[in-house]
Design a protein around this motif. Structure first.
Motif, PDB file in Angstrom:
ATOM      1  N   LEU A  61      60.729  16.591  60.896  1.00  0.00           N
ATOM      2  CA  LEU A  61      59.986  15.836  61.919  1.00  0.00           C
ATOM      3  C   LEU A  61      60.826  14.694  62.468  1.00  0.00           C
ATOM      4  O   LEU A  61      60.794  14.419  63.668  1.00  0.00           O
ATOM      5  N   LEU A  62      61.564  14.032  61.595  1.00  0.00           N
ATOM      6  CA  LEU A  62      62.411  12.921  62.027  1.00  0.00           C
ATOM      7  C   LEU A  62      63.506  13.417  62.980  1.00  0.00           C
ATOM      8  O   LEU A  62      63.790  12.778  63.998  1.00  0.00           O
ATOM      9  N   ALA A  63      64.069  14.555  62.683  1.00  0.00           N
ATOM     10  CA  ALA A  63      65.127  15.114  63.527  1.00  0.00           C
ATOM     11  C   ALA A  63      64.590  15.608  64.876  1.00  0.00           C
ATOM     12  O   ALA A  63      65.263  15.497  65.893  1.00  0.00           O
ATOM     13  N   ALA A  64      63.367  16.119  64.877  1.00  0.00           N
ATOM     14  CA  ALA A  64      62.820  16.734  66.086  1.00  0.00           C
ATOM     15  C   ALA A  64      61.896  15.817  66.880  1.00  0.00           C
ATOM     16  O   ALA A  64      61.627  16.088  68.054  1.00  0.00           O
ATOM     17  N   GLY A  65      61.425  14.742  66.253  1.00  0.00           N
ATOM     18  CA  GLY A  65      60.437  13.886  66.903  1.00  0.00           C
ATOM     19  C   GLY A  65      61.006  13.034  68.014  1.00  0.00           C
ATOM     20  O   GLY A  65      62.203  12.731  68.016  1.00  0.00           O
TER      21      GLY A  65
END
Length: 171
Positions: A61-65
């Motif tokens: 999520l951190l990479a894609a958010g």
């Protein structure tokens, strides 16, 4: 099988008949017992499976958010789902089964670092206060989720959203 068991646990609790889990998984009852000789083995496996899914979701999520705060919010929603689907697990965790003793430590060992990573990223980006500890946040979210099954008027998710919104720094 673990996803099927988790789905049945959500609707019927951890004491649901094994035949219901087998039907949901599309396997025979014997298959369930071959992999999980006791109910405790099945509950532990489902719990660990869901902890792993929640732990793996954080970095993704951190990479894609779009922002670290958005990733944190999405992860907290997954964490809430994890907590509110543990219908009956608290009682099972109080049993005398030695297998349950390590679950809480496993839960903390896997999820605290993920929550810390998300909080640190959101704080470093200037989106949230820098003084939030992962344990405090997870414990607060957990406390807000208590009683979800007892009162249909209680909306834990709404309260958690308010908590997450409250982490933001003033503009």
């Amino acid at each position: 099988m673990l996803d099927a068991a988790a789905a049945v646990f959500v609707t019927s609790g951890v004491e649901a008949p094994v035949r219901d889990i087998a039907a949901e998984a599309g396997v025979g009852v014997g298959t369930i017992y071959r992999h999980f000789p006791t109910r405790a083995d099945l509950i532990i496996a489902v719990y660990r499976h869901q902890v792993e899914a929640c732990a793996e979701a954080g970095p993704a999520l951190l990479a894609a958010g779009p922002t670290p705060h958005a990733a944190l919010s999405q992860w907290i929603n997954l964490f809430v789902d994890f907590l509110v689907t543990k219908h009956g697990l608290a009682a099972a965790l109080q049993s005398d089964n030695a297998g349950f003793e390590t679950l809480h430590a496993y839960f903390l060992d896997r999820l605290l670092p993920v929550c810390t990573q998300l909080l640190d990223a959101a704080a470093a980006s200037g989106e949230i206060r820098p003084d939030i500890q992962a344990y405090e946040l997870m414990r607060g979210v957990g406390n807000l989720c208590v009683g979800t099954h007892n009162d249909p008027r209680y909306d834990a998710r709404r309260l958690v959203e308010l908590l997450i919104a409250g982490l933001r720094l003033p503009s």
